[in-house]
Write a protein that holds these residues in place. Structure first.
Motif, mmCIF file in Angstrom:
data_model
loop_
_atom_site.group_PDB
_atom_site.id
_atom_site.type_symbol
_atom_site.label_atom_id
_atom_site.label_comp_id
_atom_site.label_asym_id
_atom_site.label_seq_id
_atom_site.Cartn_x
_atom_site.Cartn_y
_atom_site.Cartn_z
ATOM 1 N N LEU A 98 0.827 -1.212 0.000
ATOM 2 C CA LEU A 98 0.000 0.000 0.000
ATOM 3 C C LEU A 98 0.858 1.258 0.000
ATOM 4 N N MET A 99 2.009 1.188 0.646
ATOM 5 C CA MET A 99 2.932 2.328 0.630
ATOM 6 C C MET A 99 3.380 2.611 -0.812
ATOM 7 N N ALA A 100 3.642 1.550 -1.581
ATOM 8 C CA ALA A 100 4.023 1.729 -2.990
ATOM 9 C C ALA A 100 2.880 2.362 -3.779
ATOM 10 N N PHE A 101 1.640 1.936 -3.518
ATOM 11 C CA PHE A 101 0.487 2.551 -4.189
ATOM 12 C C PHE A 101 0.445 4.048 -3.898
ATOM 13 N N GLY A 102 0.603 4.391 -2.617
ATOM 14 C CA GLY A 102 0.560 5.800 -2.239
ATOM 15 C C GLY A 102 1.647 6.602 -2.919
ATOM 16 N N GLY A 106 -0.668 8.417 -4.988
ATOM 17 C CA GLY A 106 -1.229 9.202 -3.899
ATOM 18 C C GLY A 106 -1.345 10.682 -4.201
ATOM 19 N N ARG A 107 -2.057 11.324 -3.348
ATOM 20 C CA ARG A 107 -2.345 12.748 -3.463
ATOM 21 C C ARG A 107 -1.344 13.532 -2.629
ATOM 22 N N VAL A 119 -6.716 6.155 -5.197
ATOM 23 C CA VAL A 119 -5.766 5.290 -4.506
ATOM 24 C C VAL A 119 -6.453 4.517 -3.384
ATOM 25 N N ALA A 120 -7.470 5.095 -2.757
ATOM 26 C CA ALA A 120 -8.229 4.369 -1.740
ATOM 27 C C ALA A 120 -8.978 3.192 -2.373
ATOM 28 N N ALA A 121 -9.523 3.388 -3.558
ATOM 29 C CA ALA A 121 -10.201 2.297 -4.267
ATOM 30 C C ALA A 121 -9.202 1.201 -4.636
ATOM 31 N N MET A 122 -8.016 1.589 -5.066
ATOM 32 C CA MET A 122 -6.975 0.607 -5.376
ATOM 33 C C MET A 122 -6.610 -0.190 -4.123
#
Length: 182
Positions: A98-102, A106-107, A119-122
């Protein structure tokens, strides 16, 4: 840093093709990355887990290696996240992914709120797939499912017992989480 469209163009179509080793159900330890052959995350996840001794750091570092993420001090910041301080809470493979997604999607300050929603949906989709594959996003639940019991990893004796019982469990969990994230 690539935007969402550039990332999807870079990654290409997800092509799950290699199963995770038993006792996991058919899983997500491999995928096609860009125009490359199918990448199997088992080896790099295992190497990073041995290097860091921490599933959160190993997950992020594996994604960082494969997607050229600019992580700076993120690996260090993930130090307390295996099971959230070894309490059996959120698995570090989830936290690192999830850190990588952010980092990718991320915003930042002053950016459009829709980036946060995306990113929350992801993250929700990732967690649903992780749970579908491993039974839970919680470290203690995964131990109980695959090892027959929970371990108090903050207790040195139980930690040693866990290490003896776990074998390649954490490496396979990290590889599965990274495969789902990729």
């Amino acid at each position: 840093m690539p935007n969402r469209r550039e990332f999807i163009r870079h990654v290409g179509v997800l092509a799950i093709s290699l199963p995770v080793l038993p006792p996991f159900p058919k899983g997500d330890a491999a995928c096609r990355v860009g125009n490359q052959e199918v990448v199997d995350f088992e080896q790099s996840s295992s190497e990073n887990l041995q290097k860091f001794g921490n599933c959160a750091q190993a997950s992020f570092a594996t994604l960082q290696d494969h997607f050229d993420l600019d992580g700076g001090e993120i690996v260090r910041a993930l130090s307390p996240f295996p099971g959230v301080g070894l309490q059996g809470d959120t698995c570090g493979a989830v936290t690192g992914s999830l850190m990588a997604f952010g980092l990718l999607f991320g915003r930042g300050e002053g950016e459009d709120y829709s980036k946060f929603l995306d990113v929350a949906a992801m993250a929700r989709d990732f967690c649903a797939r992780f749970t579908e594959t491993l039974g839970s996003t919680k470290c203690g639940d995964i131990h109980e499912t695959h090892l027959g019991r929970r371990f108090d990893l903050s207790d040195p004796e139980e930690f040693d017992e866990f290490r003896g019982a776990a074998g390649s469990l954490c490496s396979r969990v990290v590889a599965t989480g990274v495969g789902i994230a990729a």
